[in-house]
Design a protein around this motif. Sequence first.
Motif, PDB file in Angstrom:
ATOM      1  N   ASN A 112      -5.131  27.639   5.225  1.00 25.60           N
ATOM      2  CA  ASN A 112      -4.136  28.221   6.136  1.00 25.60           C
ATOM      3  C   ASN A 112      -2.823  27.450   6.040  1.00 25.60           C
ATOM      4  O   ASN A 112      -1.741  28.035   5.959  1.00 25.60           O
ATOM      5  CB  ASN A 112      -4.630  28.154   7.584  1.00 25.60           C
ATOM      6  N   ARG A 172      -3.776  37.912  14.247  1.00 26.64           N
ATOM      7  CA  ARG A 172      -2.797  37.427  13.262  1.00 26.64           C
ATOM      8  C   ARG A 172      -1.443  37.532  13.942  1.00 26.64           C
ATOM      9  O   ARG A 172      -1.188  38.468  14.684  1.00 26.64           O
ATOM     10  CB  ARG A 172      -2.791  38.305  12.003  1.00 26.64           C
ATOM     11  N   LEU A 225      -9.944  31.441  11.668  1.00 28.69           N
ATOM     12  CA  LEU A 225      -9.928  30.456  12.752  1.00 28.69           C
ATOM     13  C   LEU A 225     -11.029  30.715  13.783  1.00 28.69           C
ATOM     14  O   LEU A 225     -11.534  29.780  14.406  1.00 28.69           O
ATOM     15  CB  LEU A 225      -8.550  30.424  13.418  1.00 28.69           C
TER      16      LEU A 225
HETATM   17  P1  ADP Z   1      -5.865  34.753   8.532  1.00 30.07           P
HETATM   18  O1  ADP Z   1      -5.273  33.483   7.969  1.00 30.07           O
HETATM   19  O2  ADP Z   1      -6.823  35.390   7.628  1.00 30.07           O
HETATM   20  O3  ADP Z   1      -4.838  35.676   9.052  1.00 30.07           O
HETATM   21  P2  ADP Z   1      -6.877  32.971  10.521  1.00 30.07           P
HETATM   22  O4  ADP Z   1      -7.850  33.209  11.587  1.00 30.07           O
HETATM   23  O5  ADP Z   1      -7.181  31.860   9.585  1.00 30.07           O
HETATM   24  O6  ADP Z   1      -6.724  34.342   9.788  1.00 30.07           O
HETATM   25  O7  ADP Z   1      -5.478  32.704  11.120  1.00 30.07           O
HETATM   26  C1  ADP Z   1      -5.054  33.508  12.183  1.00 30.07           C
HETATM   27  C2  ADP Z   1      -3.566  33.528  12.320  1.00 30.07           C
HETATM   28  O8  ADP Z   1      -3.086  32.260  12.786  1.00 30.07           O
HETATM   29  C3  ADP Z   1      -2.817  33.729  11.060  1.00 30.07           C
HETATM   30  O9  ADP Z   1      -2.715  35.088  10.735  1.00 30.07           O
HETATM   31  C4  ADP Z   1      -1.460  33.091  11.356  1.00 30.07           C
HETATM   32  O10 ADP Z   1      -0.687  34.011  12.073  1.00 30.07           O
HETATM   33  C5  ADP Z   1      -1.843  31.949  12.238  1.00 30.07           C
HETATM   34  N1  ADP Z   1      -1.981  30.689  11.479  1.00 30.07           N
HETATM   35  C6  ADP Z   1      -3.119  30.089  11.073  1.00 30.07           C
HETATM   36  N2  ADP Z   1      -2.861  28.914  10.506  1.00 30.07           N
HETATM   37  C7  ADP Z   1      -1.528  28.737  10.559  1.00 30.07           C
HETATM   38  C8  ADP Z   1      -0.655  27.715  10.159  1.00 30.07           C
HETATM   39  N3  ADP Z   1      -1.101  26.595   9.528  1.00 30.07           N
HETATM   40  N4  ADP Z   1       0.674  27.875  10.410  1.00 30.07           N
HETATM   41  C9  ADP Z   1       1.150  28.974  11.000  1.00 30.07           C
HETATM   42  N5  ADP Z   1       0.353  29.984  11.432  1.00 30.07           N
HETATM   43  C10 ADP Z   1      -0.980  29.859  11.202  1.00 30.07           C
END
Ligand code: ADP
Length: 692
Positions: A578, A625, A641
């Motif tokens: 991520n 997201r 997440l």
């Molecule tokens: P995905 O990455 O498949 O969309 P995740 O559950 O891993 O799903 O992440 C959920 C959302 O959280 C992401 O779509 C993004 O909007 C936000 N996100 C996660 N990690 C980060 C990060 N390191 N920096 C900014 N936003 C993040």
Amino acid sequence: MSPKRPVEVRLAIAALAFLVAVVAVLGTWQVLAARSSQRSEIEAGEVSEAHLASSALASALASRLDLLSNLADNVSLSTIFTKAKAAEQATIARTLHLIYPGFASFDVIAASGRLDARWPAEPAVVGKDVSSQAFFANVMRSGKPYISQAMQQNAPPKELVTILAAPVRDTSGRIVGILAASIPGSSLASLIGGTMLRDGGALVVFDQFGHAFTGPGAGAKQSFATLPGVASALAGRTGAETGTVPGYSGQRLVGYAPVASTGWVVVVEEPSAVLAGPIAALTERLAAIGLAVALLAAGIVALVASLLRKLMRERERVGALMASVGEGVATIDMDGVVQLTNPAMDALTGWPSSGLVGKKWAEALDLYDQRGNLIPWEESIAAQAAIQGNVVATTGYGLHLARADGQRLPVAMTAAPLRAGNDLLGAVVVLRDVSREREVDQLKSSLVSTVSHELRTPLTMVQGFSELLLSRQDLGEKRSREAVEQIHASAQRLGRLIDDLLSVSRIDSGKLRVDLGAVDVREVVDEVVKVAGSQTEGTLAQGVLFADRLVVEVAPGLPAVLADRDKLVQVVMNLVSNALKYSPSGAPVRIVAERKRDHAEISVIDQGIGMTEAECAQVFEKFTRADRPEVRKVSGTGLGLYITKSLVEMQHGQVWVRSEPGKGSVFALSLPLTPEPERGEAFALQGMKEPR
Ligand code: ADP
């Protein structure tokens, strides 16, 4: 019966006591009323008896006095009186005694007061002077006939008598003597028809001085002029009184009347017990009726109490049933007034039951339709059930309830008519909070749209590049390889998506298990760096190796954590990927691991797009997201997440995020260190010493 009786039973007992008290008061009142009426009836009887006797006595005495006057008026008699011949006088006395048996004796008395003759013969009194006697003095003074008081005769049988005396006059009207006759007290009784009465009572005749002619107190010496009744009658009154009477025992009821013209008195006396007899009978009857009423009342109360107990048990059963129902239940009458609510209804609406019961349903509860308009009573399904008798239910999530605290909840509502036989009493309304159902529904739709979108993108790539390969034989080696790489990357993306979906489904169904053991954090981080670092940004050919961007800072001698190694690798990998995905190309990503008391904390720090506070609050939820172009352009499902958080928590750890838009994010997780002995073992195995 339980020691604390229900209020209804206590009321019934109070009603019984009241009833018995009323019967007792009414009975006593009846007895007193009966006693007083009985008494006046008996007294009136006494008085009229006394009155009758006195009339009879007055007329008998008057007729005898008349007779004596007529005899005294006889002219030849005056001659005999004036001649003063003893033999003639004795003859006349004897003749009169013979002819008029109503008298005991006849006396011829000269005007001088000398008694000239008496028949039946009494030689001892002949020649005696009687001028000092009251009857002589009275007749001589008034010239009228006279009836004497009670007098005791001197000669045997020494009877108690009254003397009737009339003047004898000569032709010139001068009184020449007195003709006197005696009537014994005993024969006065026969003049009034006897003196003995029923009930042990008696008639007593008293003279003008209160001497009794009859009865045990009879005598010329003792006066009863002050006795109750006698005194009143001597004063000329008629009536009844209670008191003692000489010769009779106890309290007597006395009726009295004066005897006309003589100044005498007739008294009717009876034992006052005559009053008690009928009253006692009446009292007994009333007591019997009272007892019957009390028994009947006790029976009714027992019956009512048992019915009430049954009713209350039934009510408690219904109450327990209502309380155990998890959905909000209320009963409403035909006018829409709330009668009853259960605890679930109170919890759902946020109103205590007192806030709803007794109020109109539509006024107490704000229910909104799909367009957000308040639903009036007439249009509510509760009214349809209560008035038309239909069973009605809502569908979908259109109906909303405004709780007492202002929060709005989607609710489902069912209303059924409440009947007693054929009568419609109102409705039973069941309210159910459907927020969770609606959420699940929304999750389902977002799952379908996300999954189909995430499937469609790589599939389109696979289709496109495979068609290109198939249709174009002249594609050079380089372009052919690029096409195959794209197909490979898309297939991997599809694989990841399916892995994520499977993980979520196993987490949600509780099938996912963790296998905890001592895990060296450095090893985990190294593995993540190895896998993630081997990938490149963009295509392999021109891309920058991720490994160049990763900075690892693991505290030396960090003790092992208690975790599931593979799951921990998956978690850190996800955070790292991520961080790489949501940072500008080339920006560094730090992986820091350090000890925090009895925990190890692993942080993944990037300098990427960051997140707002609201986004931070939601990132760990399914299919979430951030709705931003920087996020949309990167592929993702919004599941990573959610899986991360679930896995960390299964390993008894915590995960959190700190972030600022445009500056970057810190995703950190903490896991418990292994217990001391195990940890020692782990270090021993690694040939290391635990740092202090
Ligand atoms: P995905 O990455 O498949 O969309 P995740 O559950 O891993 O799903 O992440 C959920 C959302 O959280 C992401 O779509 C993004 O909007 C936000 N996100 C996660 N990690 C980060 C990060 N390191 N920096 C900014 N936003 C993040």
